[in-house]
Design a protein around this motif. Sequence first.
Motif, short mmCIF file in Angstrom:
data_model
loop_
_atom_site.label_atom_id
_atom_site.label_comp_id
_atom_site.label_asym_id
_atom_site.label_seq_id
_atom_site.Cartn_x
_atom_site.Cartn_y
_atom_site.Cartn_z
N ASN A 63 0.95 -1.13 -0.04
CA ASN A 63 -0.15 0.18 -0.14
C ASN A 63 0.82 1.24 -0.25
O ASN A 63 1.45 1.66 0.89
CB ASN A 63 -1.14 0.17 1.22
N GLN A 64 1.03 1.90 -1.06
CA GLN A 64 1.85 3.19 -1.30
C GLN A 64 0.81 4.32 -1.33
O GLN A 64 1.33 5.22 -1.51
CB GLN A 64 2.53 2.94 -2.61
N ASP A 65 -0.32 4.28 -1.05
CA ASP A 65 -1.35 5.28 -0.95
C ASP A 65 -1.41 5.90 0.64
O ASP A 65 -1.82 5.29 1.51
CB ASP A 65 -2.73 4.64 -1.42
N ALA A 66 -0.96 6.82 0.61
CA ALA A 66 -0.98 7.43 2.09
C ALA A 66 -2.17 7.80 2.63
O ALA A 66 -2.35 7.91 3.63
CB ALA A 66 -0.06 8.72 1.96
N HIS A 70 -6.21 -0.30 1.79
CA HIS A 70 -6.62 -1.04 0.57
C HIS A 70 -6.70 -2.37 0.95
O HIS A 70 -5.89 -2.92 2.04
CB HIS A 70 -5.81 -0.92 -0.51
N THR A 71 -7.47 -3.32 0.25
CA THR A 71 -7.25 -4.88 0.39
C THR A 71 -6.86 -5.46 -1.09
O THR A 71 -6.96 -4.90 -2.12
CB THR A 71 -8.48 -5.41 0.73
N ALA A 72 -6.15 -6.44 -1.09
CA ALA A 72 -5.96 -7.30 -2.16
C ALA A 72 -7.06 -8.67 -1.93
O ALA A 72 -6.42 -9.37 -1.07
CB ALA A 72 -4.66 -7.64 -2.35
N THR A 73 -8.15 -8.87 -2.62
CA THR A 73 -9.01 -9.81 -2.49
C THR A 73 -9.46 -10.39 -3.50
O THR A 73 -9.92 -10.00 -4.69
CB THR A 73 -10.33 -9.29 -1.67
N ALA A 74 -9.16 -12.03 -3.57
CA ALA A 74 -9.59 -12.83 -4.67
C ALA A 74 -11.12 -12.94 -4.92
O ALA A 74 -11.92 -12.87 -3.85
CB ALA A 74 -9.00 -14.11 -4.51
N TYR A 75 -11.59 -12.92 -6.06
CA TYR A 75 -12.84 -13.14 -6.30
C TYR A 75 -13.22 -14.57 -6.25
O TYR A 75 -12.83 -15.52 -6.96
CB TYR A 75 -13.28 -12.65 -7.69
N HIS A 76 -13.87 -14.96 -5.01
CA HIS A 76 -14.47 -16.37 -4.72
C HIS A 76 -15.50 -16.24 -3.91
O HIS A 76 -15.69 -15.47 -3.04
CB HIS A 76 -12.87 -17.02 -4.30
N TYR A 97 -7.40 -5.45 5.50
CA TYR A 97 -7.15 -3.97 5.33
C TYR A 97 -5.46 -3.63 5.46
O TYR A 97 -4.79 -3.92 6.58
CB TYR A 97 -7.93 -3.05 6.08
N LEU A 98 -4.99 -3.04 4.45
CA LEU A 98 -3.52 -2.71 4.48
C LEU A 98 -3.41 -1.27 4.83
O LEU A 98 -4.11 -0.50 3.83
CB LEU A 98 -2.74 -3.17 3.42
N THR A 103 2.27 -4.46 3.38
CA THR A 103 2.42 -5.53 2.34
C THR A 103 1.72 -6.78 2.66
O THR A 103 1.36 -7.29 3.83
CB THR A 103 3.84 -5.82 2.05
N PHE A 104 1.17 -7.63 1.51
CA PHE A 104 0.59 -8.64 1.60
C PHE A 104 1.21 -9.38 0.49
O PHE A 104 1.40 -8.83 -0.69
CB PHE A 104 -0.82 -8.70 1.60
#
Length: 175
Positions: A63-66, A70-76, A97-98, A103-104
């Motif tokens: 997450n480089q957004d100050a 954000h999340t990185a979530t798979a569609y499932h 939530y990051l 990082t994740f």
Amino acid sequence: MLTRRNILQVGGVTLAAFAVRPLVALGADTIDLAMTGRPDGSDVWFDPIGIHIQPGQTIRWTNQDAGNAHTATAYHPSIFDRPQRIPDGAEPWDSDYLLPGETFSVTLIVPGVYDYYCLPHEHAGMVGRIVVGDAPAADYPATVTDAALTALPDVALANFPAIADILAGGTIRHE
């Protein structure tokens, strides 16, 4: 006893092995993706938004957004009753939530197409696509036939880069 001929043969075999290995796999085993956005929060995105990797490579989101989590979530279906947009047999993921700077990572083994999204920003079109190994160039259908699943917003569907473009270019950056 090593002769000049043996050394040249070993060198030639090694060089040939690298020559037939796909270009996309020559990079690091870990591929970095950014979660970012405009300082005023008017636009958020993954960068790159589309990437082609080889099975066994790891994707690491940072997450480089100050100004946003954000999340990185798979569609499932096992995650928030969403349509499955990762290969059968692949493990779905949700980074939670990051906060800025966090990082994740996930290692993708099963070849195919993996679509993912940012949970709080899917309606803003914050989605991404990873193609692992060889995959068909056809995109997923835009409709959900299972009424128990939550359909994707139109803006999300419009933001996925075409699989054929990812396969042709290796990386698709956010515009």
